[in-house]
Write a protein that holds these residues in place. Structure first.
Motif, PDB file in Angstrom:
ATOM      1  N   ALA A 124     -43.991-129.410 -40.537  1.00 52.35           N
ATOM      2  CA  ALA A 124     -45.331-128.175 -40.567  1.00 52.35           C
ATOM      3  C   ALA A 124     -44.831-127.172 -40.923  1.00 52.35           C
ATOM      4  O   ALA A 124     -43.630-126.284 -40.213  1.00 52.35           O
ATOM      5  CB  ALA A 124     -46.008-128.607 -39.216  1.00 52.35           C
ATOM      6  N   PRO A 125     -45.700-125.677 -41.432  1.00 50.45           N
ATOM      7  CA  PRO A 125     -44.845-123.956 -42.039  1.00 50.45           C
ATOM      8  C   PRO A 125     -44.467-124.074 -40.299  1.00 50.45           C
ATOM      9  O   PRO A 125     -45.205-123.700 -39.008  1.00 50.45           O
ATOM     10  CB  PRO A 125     -45.583-123.691 -42.670  1.00 50.45           C
ATOM     11  CG  PRO A 125     -46.828-124.423 -42.805  1.00 50.45           C
ATOM     12  CD  PRO A 125     -46.853-126.112 -42.558  1.00 50.45           C
ATOM     13  N   ASP A 126     -43.807-123.005 -40.572  1.00 45.22           N
ATOM     14  CA  ASP A 126     -43.901-122.133 -39.136  1.00 45.22           C
ATOM     15  C   ASP A 126     -44.441-121.012 -39.113  1.00 45.22           C
ATOM     16  O   ASP A 126     -44.919-120.772 -39.281  1.00 45.22           O
ATOM     17  CB  ASP A 126     -41.508-121.165 -39.289  1.00 45.22           C
ATOM     18  CG  ASP A 126     -41.674-120.512 -38.191  1.00 45.22           C
ATOM     19  OD1 ASP A 126     -41.429-120.925 -36.855  1.00 45.22           O
ATOM     20  OD2 ASP A 126     -41.118-119.172 -38.284  1.00 45.22           O
ATOM     21  N   PRO A 127     -44.534-121.179 -37.669  1.00 49.28           N
ATOM     22  CA  PRO A 127     -45.930-119.747 -37.458  1.00 49.28           C
ATOM     23  C   PRO A 127     -45.336-118.629 -37.475  1.00 49.28           C
ATOM     24  O   PRO A 127     -46.392-118.130 -38.087  1.00 49.28           O
ATOM     25  CB  PRO A 127     -46.804-120.140 -36.055  1.00 49.28           C
ATOM     26  CG  PRO A 127     -45.489-121.682 -35.438  1.00 49.28           C
ATOM     27  CD  PRO A 127     -45.208-122.133 -36.769  1.00 49.28           C
ATOM     28  N   VAL A 128     -44.025-118.380 -38.086  1.00 51.21           N
ATOM     29  CA  VAL A 128     -43.441-117.060 -37.996  1.00 51.21           C
ATOM     30  C   VAL A 128     -44.366-116.753 -39.423  1.00 51.21           C
ATOM     31  O   VAL A 128     -44.406-115.542 -40.178  1.00 51.21           O
ATOM     32  CB  VAL A 128     -42.207-116.702 -37.290  1.00 51.21           C
ATOM     33  CG1 VAL A 128     -41.827-115.420 -38.429  1.00 51.21           C
ATOM     34  CG2 VAL A 128     -42.248-116.855 -35.605  1.00 51.21           C
ATOM     35  N   ALA A 129     -42.862-117.370 -39.869  1.00 50.72           N
ATOM     36  CA  ALA A 129     -42.977-117.558 -41.250  1.00 50.72           C
ATOM     37  C   ALA A 129     -45.086-117.295 -42.259  1.00 50.72           C
ATOM     38  O   ALA A 129     -45.249-116.816 -42.672  1.00 50.72           O
ATOM     39  CB  ALA A 129     -42.641-118.370 -42.840  1.00 50.72           C
TER      40      ALA A 129
END
Length: 383
Positions: A124-129
């Motif tokens: 899953a993509p990093d929330p920050v990115a």
């Protein structure tokens, strides 16, 4: 989420949409004569969004998700993210949910949540990115129906960056009021509008976290939602602050669509100024913040003054936060139709957590507006 009743969408369109009680309570039909959310893009950061449901066909801008962050964006693992997208921008076609801003568009992102396998979480993509990418796009509103009890410096920095780029960010206050009622993020970050959930009587849900994180309240209790990731049926009586957050995001979209030259500060200020409350605006409630959102009060006033474009309405002088008090629930409450009604008995309900709404239709009727939704609790891997 509590899901006792399943409703097949193709066979029960009227049943599903009739359960969206908040649409009539908020006078959505009247608002849609002025604004439907057209021209506004909303990022739904959640469990993924299924763009193929009848209500979302043509509403989800899949191609606008950067490929590096697109993993799982259109493969909802639970039905949660798709429900949020439909509450915001669903067309209602094929028996689906009717969105409060049916002409807005959704940009989907999936982040790691509990219930995913370890493999899925790692992919899953990093929330920050994700938040940084949204900040650099033409999306106007970021809807975050997830929560974490830990604050991360990089996440807060990304959110601050998104706010500096003119984005309006909403997040659920959380559903742990009956247990820990702890601070949850991103709702507790300074640049995020924390949303609590109220029911049909305008009473905050017992589960809905309260405290300084709450800025506004919106409907969230007894709202239909997809039962699971099979997308075969909707379920009734779903509750949580996620749904309330989606309603708040859609409300902002209606206003921004009608006033495309306004800034995020002005859109938010209009929601705060016109929110239904029974206490002075200078003393926000622990339970409902500045009150229950009423976008209609902005849309129906052609001469509404949104105030300065570059002043955050939630900012405080010298970095000192305004205390959120619990005003008495026995004072007269301003109704969404502009009149007054009596708030619930303070002896039977928590102070400052109730607000009765009067809606005038063919005949005067007392309509209760409230909500709850199930928040996604995100697990977060750290290096």
């Amino acid at each position: 989420m509590a899901l006792p009743v399943g409703l097949a969408p193709s066979a029960a369109a009227a049943d599903v949409q009739s359960q969206q009680w908040y649409l009539s309570a908020m006078k959505a039909d009247e608002m849609w004569k002025t604004s439907t959310g057209k021209g506004v893009k909303i990022a739904v950061v959640d469990t993924g969004v299924n763009p193929s449901t009848p209500s979302l066909q043509g509403q989800v801008l899949v191609d606008e998700v950067p490929k590096s962050l697109s993993y799982g964006a259109t493969k909802d693992i639970s039905g949660h993210g798709t429900t949020m997208a439909e509450i915001i921008a669903g067309t209602g076609h094929g028996g689906g949910l009717k969105g409060l801003a049916p002409d807005a568009k959704v940009v989907p992102y999936r982040v790691a949540v509990r219930g995913m396998s370890l493999s899925e979480q790692n992919k899953a993509p990093d929330p920050v990115a994700v938040i940084k990418a949204i900040a650099n796009s033409d999306v106007k509103i970021i809807n975050m129906s997830f929560a974490d009890d830990i604050s991360y410096d990089d996440e807060q920095a990304a959110i601050k960056y998104a706010a500096s780029k003119g984005k309006l960010l909403f997040a659920g206050s959380g559903n742990d009021a009956q247990t820990t009622n702890g601070k949850l993020y991103p709702a507790s970050y300074p640049d995020v509008v924390g949303v609590s959930a109220v029911d049909k009587t305008g009473t905050v849900g017992k589960f809905s976290n309260h405290g300084f994180s709450v800025d506004l309240a919106a409907p969230g209790v007894d709202i239909p939602a997809w039962c699971n990731a099979s997308f075969h049926s909707y379920c009734s009586h779903v509750y949580g602050t996620s749904d309330a957050t989606a309603v708040a995001s859609a409300s902002a979209a209606l206003i921004w669509s009608a006033h495309p030259d306004w800034t995020a500060n002005q859109v938010l200020r209009s929601l705060i100024d016109t929110a239904g409350r029974e206490w002075p605006k200078e003393t926000p409630s622990n339970y409902l913040g500045y009150g229950i959102i009423r976008p209609r009060k902005v849309l129906e006033n052609a001469h509404y003054n949104p105030g300065p474009a570059n002043v955050d309405p939630l900012a405080v002088e010298d970095g000192v936060a305004k205390p959120k008090t619990s005003p008495s629930a026995s004072a007269p409450a301003k109704s969404p139709s502009g009149g007054e009604t009596s708030a619930a008995d303070a002896g039977s309900k928590s102070s400052g957590n109730t607000l009765t709404w009067v809606v005038v239709g063919a005949a005067a009727a007392l309509v209760v507006i409230g909500g709850a939704a199930f928040a996604v609790i995100r697990s977060r891997r750290r290096a």
